[in-house]
Design an enzyme around this catalytic site. Structure first.
Site, mmCIF file in Angstrom:
data_model
loop_
_atom_site.group_PDB
_atom_site.id
_atom_site.type_symbol
_atom_site.label_atom_id
_atom_site.label_comp_id
_atom_site.label_asym_id
_atom_site.label_seq_id
_atom_site.Cartn_x
_atom_site.Cartn_y
_atom_site.Cartn_z
ATOM 1 N NE ARG A 1 -5.789 -19.841 4.853
ATOM 2 C CZ ARG A 1 -5.010 -20.174 5.392
ATOM 3 N NH1 ARG A 1 -4.448 -21.520 5.218
ATOM 4 N NH2 ARG A 1 -4.378 -19.432 6.243
ATOM 5 N NE ARG B 1 6.622 4.685 0.420
ATOM 6 C CZ ARG B 1 6.457 5.646 1.551
ATOM 7 N NH1 ARG B 1 7.425 5.889 2.309
ATOM 8 N NH2 ARG B 1 5.140 5.904 1.645
ATOM 9 C CE1 TYR C 1 -0.046 2.026 4.476
ATOM 10 C CE2 TYR C 1 0.831 -0.456 4.389
ATOM 11 C CZ TYR C 1 0.887 0.752 4.991
ATOM 12 O OH TYR C 1 1.498 1.344 6.324
ATOM 13 C CE LYS D 1 3.098 3.389 3.433
ATOM 14 N NZ LYS D 1 3.328 3.625 4.518
ATOM 15 C CD GLU E 1 9.882 2.214 10.518
ATOM 16 O OE1 GLU E 1 9.867 3.295 9.831
ATOM 17 O OE2 GLU E 1 9.806 0.720 9.968
ATOM 18 C CG HIS F 1 0.828 -20.764 3.254
ATOM 19 N ND1 HIS F 1 -0.267 -21.401 3.641
ATOM 20 C CD2 HIS F 1 1.021 -19.828 4.597
ATOM 21 C CE1 HIS F 1 -0.630 -20.991 5.016
ATOM 22 N NE2 HIS F 1 0.153 -20.211 5.385
#
Length: 291
Positions: free
Chosen positions: A100, A51, A32, A149, A181, A102
């Site tokens: 489903r 980014r 995101y 991110k 951070e 992985h």
């Protein structure tokens, strides 16, 4: 009513739906961006898209749009939303899967889910600017690719909740005795008139606001260094700051219940913070709002 962009359609938020088999929902398999918009002008859109590309590359997901297409979608979002100052949230997941699993679906079956939405950009209340905020310290329990991110933010949520439960606004994170951070911010240390910033590596997100702070420091002649910052240095700081897209730059005046700094400015926003805050607001009004 809020409007969202979902896979090529502009929809009311309550009409936008995503499959429960979406890998973003089941695995947090997505990335995101959050883009500030001032006077309907997205700030440093190209850097945010770069980014985004870095994050997509990091999770081995092909970018569903060109830079020109992303730019057009973001500009439409900025124009359609109610508020002239906005925070655009942009998310890409690997999309739905049949079963489903992985492991990634075959490349030919991947249909990324693309979502954009916008909220009014609310800056920190003046009381936080004037008086600063409290923070606590915590071990950095996140994964080792914090430079991406990604939407898998449970560790960040737990760390922020730990801070909120203690009456604090942020958690400062340390890994192996070194500052990385905040749970959702960049952290800066001021010591002996010098601004210190953590190194941009896998331990932290390469923040756009982080870049702005260092550019303003250079422009105004504030000495700064980008290097590892120890926990001891952080605790002994003359000033501590946090910075992010939505909270701009704020002084941390209390850390783990102890005042930051010494002398007359102990437990208060320091003079270098006040200078940086003024530089930031001037930059916002003269550059960010004008493209």
């Amino acid at each position: 009513m809020s409007i969202v962009y979902l896979n090529g359609q502009w929809l009311p938020m309550d009409a936008a739906q995503v499959s429960i088999m979406d890998r973003g929902f089941l695995f947090g398999d997505g990335v995101y961006e959050v883009i500030p918009v001032y006077s309907r002008r997205p700030f440093r859109l190209a850097q945010h898209l770069a980014r985004l590309q870095q994050s997509l590359t990091g999770i081995q997901l092909s970018n569903p749009h060109s830079e020109a297409e992303w730019t057009d979608i973001a500009m439409q979002m900025a124009a359609r939303a109610d508020a002239p100052d906005q925070s655009i949230y942009m998310q890409v997941t690997r999309g739905p899967m049949a079963v489903r699993n992985h492991a990634f679906p075959p490349e030919t079956e991947i249909r990324p889910t693309v979502v954009l939405m916008s909220d009014p950009l609310l800056t920190p209340p003046q009381s936080q600017v004037d008086h600063g905020i409290a923070a606590l310290t915590a071990a950095d329990i996140r994964w080792l690719r914090c430079d991406l991110k990604v939407t898998s933010l449970l560790a960040n949520c737990l760390l922020r909740q730990q801070a909120v439960a203690a009456g604090c606004a942020e958690a400062l994170l340390f890994r192996d005795g070194v500052l990385s951070e905040g749970s959702a911010s960049s952290i800066f240390v001021v010591q002996n008139g010098e601004l210190l910033a953590p190194i941009k590596d896998h331990r932290m997100l390469p923040g756009i606001t982080y870049d702005v702070i260092l550019e303003l420091a250079e422009r105004h002649g504030l000495p700064f260094a980008v290097r590892d910052i120890s926990e001891a240095e952080t605790r002994a700081a003359d000033e501590l700051w946090m910075a992010s897209t939505t909270r701009e730059v704020l002084a941390i005046v209390e850390l783990d219940g102890r005042k930051v700094g010494a002398g007359a400015t102990a437990g208060r926003p320091g003079p270098i913070f006040r200078a940086m805050y003024a530089w930031y607001q001037d930059y916002k009004n003269t550059v960010m709002r004008h493209g």
